[in-house]
Design an enzyme around this catalytic site. Structure first.
Site, PDB file in Angstrom:
ATOM      1  N   GLY A  10      18.063  50.009 -11.257  1.00  0.00           N
ATOM      2  CA  GLY A  10      17.119  51.110 -11.095  1.00  0.00           C
ATOM      3  C   GLY A  10      17.762  52.475 -11.046  1.00  0.00           C
ATOM      4  N   LYS A  41      16.091  53.855 -15.219  1.00  0.00           N
ATOM      5  CA  LYS A  41      15.303  55.084 -15.358  1.00  0.00           C
ATOM      6  C   LYS A  41      15.290  55.589 -16.805  1.00  0.00           C
ATOM      7  CE  LYS A  41      14.373  55.731 -10.890  1.00  0.00           C
ATOM      8  NZ  LYS A  41      14.905  54.498 -10.284  1.00  0.00           N
ATOM      9  N   ASP A 118      10.417  58.654  -6.954  1.00  0.00           N
ATOM     10  CA  ASP A 118      10.875  59.845  -7.677  1.00  0.00           C
ATOM     11  C   ASP A 118       9.766  60.495  -8.504  1.00  0.00           C
ATOM     12  OD1 ASP A 118      13.383  59.441  -6.563  1.00  0.00           O
ATOM     13  OD2 ASP A 118      14.003  58.126  -8.185  1.00  0.00           O
ATOM     14  N   TYR A 153      10.129  56.263  -0.031  1.00  0.00           N
ATOM     15  CA  TYR A 153      10.779  54.963   0.126  1.00  0.00           C
ATOM     16  C   TYR A 153      11.935  55.010   1.113  1.00  0.00           C
ATOM     17  CZ  TYR A 153      13.605  57.412  -3.370  1.00  0.00           C
ATOM     18  OH  TYR A 153      14.346  58.349  -4.039  1.00  0.00           O
ATOM     19  N   TRP A 215      16.151  48.041  -0.975  1.00  0.00           N
ATOM     20  CA  TRP A 215      16.665  48.620  -2.222  1.00  0.00           C
ATOM     21  C   TRP A 215      17.916  49.364  -1.790  1.00  0.00           C
ATOM     22  CZ3 TRP A 215      13.464  50.459  -6.863  1.00  0.00           C
ATOM     23  CH2 TRP A 215      14.228  51.222  -7.750  1.00  0.00           C
ATOM     24  N   ASP A 216      19.058  48.731  -1.911  1.00  0.00           N
ATOM     25  CA  ASP A 216      20.305  49.245  -1.367  1.00  0.00           C
ATOM     26  C   ASP A 216      21.021  50.067  -2.428  1.00  0.00           C
ATOM     27  OD1 ASP A 216      22.749  49.640  -0.125  1.00  0.00           O
ATOM     28  OD2 ASP A 216      22.855  47.612   0.693  1.00  0.00           O
ATOM     29  N   ASN A 217      21.123  51.370  -2.178  1.00  0.00           N
ATOM     30  CA  ASN A 217      21.755  52.260  -3.155  1.00  0.00           C
ATOM     31  C   ASN A 217      23.272  52.303  -2.994  1.00  0.00           C
ATOM     32  OD1 ASN A 217      19.703  53.183  -4.923  1.00  0.00           O
ATOM     33  ND2 ASN A 217      18.858  54.435  -3.274  1.00  0.00           N
ATOM     34  N   ASP A 222      24.986  56.870  -9.847  1.00  0.00           N
ATOM     35  CA  ASP A 222      24.320  57.719 -10.837  1.00  0.00           C
ATOM     36  C   ASP A 222      24.210  59.149 -10.298  1.00  0.00           C
ATOM     37  OD1 ASP A 222      22.444  57.334  -8.850  1.00  0.00           O
ATOM     38  OD2 ASP A 222      20.834  56.669 -10.184  1.00  0.00           O
TER      39      ASP A 222
END
Length: 353
Positions: A10, A41, A118, A153, A215-217, A222
């Protein structure tokens, strides 16, 4: 307790190549990951141009990926971001949405994620509109599991600055309206959370009336700043005690698919080893298993340069590192060379590249 582990592609930036994706998913399955959600994206047909059908070649590639995942016993899903559909969910827009769901069904979905991340959120009745869209998706998809990502989120106030102030009681309203079977993605106290704790997760679960799906960034890299660093170190701030407080734990991977395998393996170790987990030992073990002894030793020697200093601070070391890794025949070394050449930098949040 190890929760269900997944990957959600993602990020902003160049999507993984199809063959790399298949190879890496095969290895992730071997590590213990059980699902993959395709949602880059840069796939405009899942975001700003969602009303348009994917080109035939792209659909065929996704169908092949779905079949590959199924052959591995890996759940396959897609993340659809119906860009600002909540601003006009009239008859024509609803029909276009249902048509898109049918086209995604044709590739073979186990999971469907409806993503509102977003995008602007300063809309009256936002939670009610998003819940309605998710329920329409739930009624028309053949996917056996439906998840969603809220507009807000994370607790991070940056979302309010960029996308407008969040409505009062937004999470509570969303949790009250959503079908209990719908999973909800959540990134934590920050967009790129340093640590997940039981107290925070229990609070979010109470607001949403369900355990969140993380949802672990990390190790995602990016965006204009993060793309200049390689995220290779083992996971920290994800203690095994959070397992009972979450529905699942998905990582947003790095722009470098093969290098992603190293930190991904350490997340598995963090849950399995519990209080015995040591993140640098986990990094070494994962690097040797995924990269081989020679390359693993090189990556550890250069870890500070690659993850701590980053591309813009390498100076003369950049040429030295390039010569060093050019001598190694390995997909991870090739990814590192590409990064050193600046080919993976993201100069803005450009979706429709």
């Amino acid at each position: 307790m190890t929760p269900e582990l997944g990957v959600i592609e993602g990020y902003f930036g160049r999507p993984w190549r199809h063959e790399d994706r298949k190879q890496v998913l095969t290895r992730l399955r071997g590590l213990g990951f059980s699902y993959f959600h395709y949602a880059p994206k840069a796939d405009a047909f899942l975001r700003r141009r969602w009303r348009e059908p994917h080109p035939d070649a792209a659909l065929a590639e996704l169908a092949e990926l779905s079949a590959h995942c199924r052959s591995l016993g890996l759940r396959f899903g897609a993340g659809l971001s119906p860009y600002e559909l909540y601003r006009d969910f009239s008859g024509p827009a609803r029909d276009a949405f249902v048509a898109k769901l049918r086209s995604l069904d044709a590739i073979g979905l186990d999971d469907l994620a409806i993503l509102f991340d977003d995008t602007r959120g300063d809309v009256a009745g936002l939670a009610a509109l998003e819940a309605e869209i998710v329920h329409i998706a739930q009624a028309h998809t053949r996917a056996r599991r439906v998840l969603m990502c809220p507009t807000y989120y994370s607790d991070d106030r940056m979302l309010d600055i960029v996308f407008g102030p969040r409505p009062a009681g937004y999470l509570e309203d969303l949790g009250r309206r959503l079908d209990p079977r719908v999973g909800v993605y959540w990134t934590g106290e920050e967009i790129c959370t340093r640590e997940f704790g039981p107290g925070h997760l229990a609070r979010v679960a109470d607001q949403l009336r369900r355990k969140p799906t993380l949802w672990d960034n990390y190790p995602v890299n990016d965006g204009p700043r993060m793309s200049r660093f390689l995220h290779l170190r083992g996971f920290t701030g994800r203690p095994s005690v959070i397992g009972p407080h979450i529905a699942a734990h998905a990582i947003n991977p790095a722009l470098q698919p093969h290098l992603t395998l190293i930190p991904a393996a350490t997340l598995v170790a963090a849950y399995r080893q519990g209080q015995g987990y040591v993140y640098m030992s986990a990094f070494r073990e994962a690097a040797h298993a995924q990269a081989g002894d020679e390359l693993a030793a090189m990556l550890e020697e250069d870890l500070h340069a690659l993850q701590g200093r980053g591309l813009d601070q390498l100076g003369e070391d950049r040429a030295r590192l390039r010569a060093r890794y050019a001598a190694v025949d390995h997909p991870m070394a090739a990814e590192l060379l590409r990064w050193l050449d600046g080919a993976d930098t993201v100069d803005g949040w450009i979706e429709d590249a």
